[in-house]
Design a protein around this motif. Structure first.
Motif, mmCIF file in Angstrom:
data_model
loop_
_atom_site.group_PDB
_atom_site.id
_atom_site.type_symbol
_atom_site.label_atom_id
_atom_site.label_comp_id
_atom_site.label_asym_id
_atom_site.label_seq_id
_atom_site.Cartn_x
_atom_site.Cartn_y
_atom_site.Cartn_z
ATOM 1 N N GLN A 1 35.924 27.508 -29.552
ATOM 2 C CA GLN A 1 36.363 27.079 -28.226
ATOM 3 C C GLN A 1 36.114 28.184 -27.202
ATOM 4 O O GLN A 1 36.515 29.329 -27.405
ATOM 5 N N THR A 2 35.443 27.854 -26.117
ATOM 6 C CA THR A 2 35.209 28.792 -25.021
ATOM 7 C C THR A 2 35.550 28.106 -23.701
ATOM 8 O O THR A 2 35.500 26.882 -23.599
ATOM 9 N N TRP B 1 49.451 36.495 -28.660
ATOM 10 C CA TRP B 1 49.650 35.551 -27.559
ATOM 11 C C TRP B 1 49.171 36.209 -26.264
ATOM 12 O O TRP B 1 48.725 37.354 -26.264
ATOM 13 N N LEU B 2 49.263 35.486 -25.161
ATOM 14 C CA LEU B 2 48.835 36.054 -23.892
ATOM 15 C C LEU B 2 49.713 35.583 -22.758
ATOM 16 O O LEU B 2 50.405 34.558 -22.848
ATOM 17 N N THR B 3 49.690 36.349 -21.680
ATOM 18 C CA THR B 3 50.262 35.932 -20.402
ATOM 19 C C THR B 3 49.146 36.049 -19.375
ATOM 20 O O THR B 3 48.362 36.993 -19.412
ATOM 21 N N SER B 4 49.069 35.073 -18.495
ATOM 22 C CA SER B 4 47.973 35.090 -17.529
ATOM 23 C C SER B 4 48.222 34.081 -16.422
ATOM 24 O O SER B 4 48.936 33.087 -16.617
ATOM 25 N N PHE C 1 45.920 28.197 -23.040
ATOM 26 C CA PHE C 1 46.446 29.301 -23.854
ATOM 27 C C PHE C 1 46.258 29.067 -25.350
ATOM 28 O O PHE C 1 45.983 30.012 -26.102
ATOM 29 N N GLU C 2 46.432 27.854 -25.816
ATOM 30 C CA GLU C 2 46.277 27.564 -27.245
ATOM 31 C C GLU C 2 44.813 27.314 -27.597
ATOM 32 O O GLU C 2 44.346 27.715 -28.668
#
Length: 267
Positions: free
Chosen positions: A214-215, A244-247, A206-207
């Protein structure tokens, strides 16, 4: 008189302490100001350095690109299969380097180059981006609800939505899927979301995905500079929001970002 004499030593002591503290506090404030001035100067110099280096490196890359195109056009019949493959790889890597430099240039311009803030109808802007993406027939990109009209720098806002939407489509990982754009009002902010039905992302990354270059996919599988999310993050934070994300792996991802209503919104 007795009261004055008894209070005198205490008052004098207090006065001395105060007089001794004030120069120390003043010196500390001046030191902080000087330190901040130096930090600002170093930051500005670094941004200029990154911009100049990135810009100047593009010139020799253009020359290499022109040479490889010339070789491919005029000497294609002279190369054997291995030679053609090597020329193809050279072309791909020159293009990749050029894209990386362009990404660094875009990143260095954020906060360094500004434009006039104008009224932006996000429904129209996002729809325009969706049409320009030209997603494969099986991938449907839609706007879930009415997006607000804001006042901001149009290029920056476009970059945020373009990077999030293009990533969602590019990394879908299957011929069919959906991407949805939404927005709600929450605690004085517009909270935007871009959700997809792609492969998802493990929490441990996530970070990492917001860091420069960065990939998560090998560059030979997916051509990506690893700059897009870094640019989106820097823009959002520049405006006082966050991203941010949720996954979950195998269940798709949702990227969220906020913009302060007071600073950016019209309706």
């Amino acid at each position: 008189m007795d009261r004055l004499q008894s209070a005198g030593p205490y008052s004098a002591g207090t006065a001395v302490c105060t007089l001794e503290a004030e120069p120390s506090q003043s010196a500390a404030k001046n030191s902080i100001k000087e330190l901040q001035k130096k930090i600002d100067g170093i930051s500005a110099e670094f941004k200029d350095f990154v911009y100049i280096i990135s810009h100047d490196l593009k010139a020799p890359l253009r020359a290499i690109k022109a040479l490889t195109d010339w070789l491919a056009a005029d000497y294609a019949d002279k190369f054997d299969a291995d030679g053609k493959e090597q020329l193809k790889m050279l072309t791909i890597r020159v293009d990749r380097m050029n894209n990386l430099l362009e990404g660094v240039l875009q990143y260095s311009r954020i906060g360094r180059v500004t434009e006039d803030k104008v009224e932006i109808k996000l429904n129209e802007l996002v729809q325009e981006i969706i049409e320009m993406l030209n997603a494969p027939p099986g991938i449907h990109v839609t706007i879930e609800n009415q997006l607000p009209t804001i006042v901001s720098e149009p290029t920056r806002i476009r970059q945020v939505f373009e990077n999030l939407l293009s990533n969602a489509v590019r990394f879908m990982g299957k011929p069919e899927g959906s991407v949805k754009v939404g927005c709600i009002e929450e605690n004085g902010f517009w909270k935007f979301s871009v959700s997809d039905t792609g492969p998802g992302i493990n929490q441990q990354h996530f970070e990492k995905i917001f860091r420069l270059f960065q990939t998560l996919q090998a560059k030979d599988q997916f051509e990506s500079t690893g700059v897009g999310l870094t640019i989106a993050k820097k823009i959002v934070e520049l405006y006082g929001g966050r991203i941010w994300l949720t996954s979950k792996a195998g269940e798709g991802s949702t990227f969220y970002f906020t913009l302060p209503k007071q600073a950016a919104a019209v309706t």
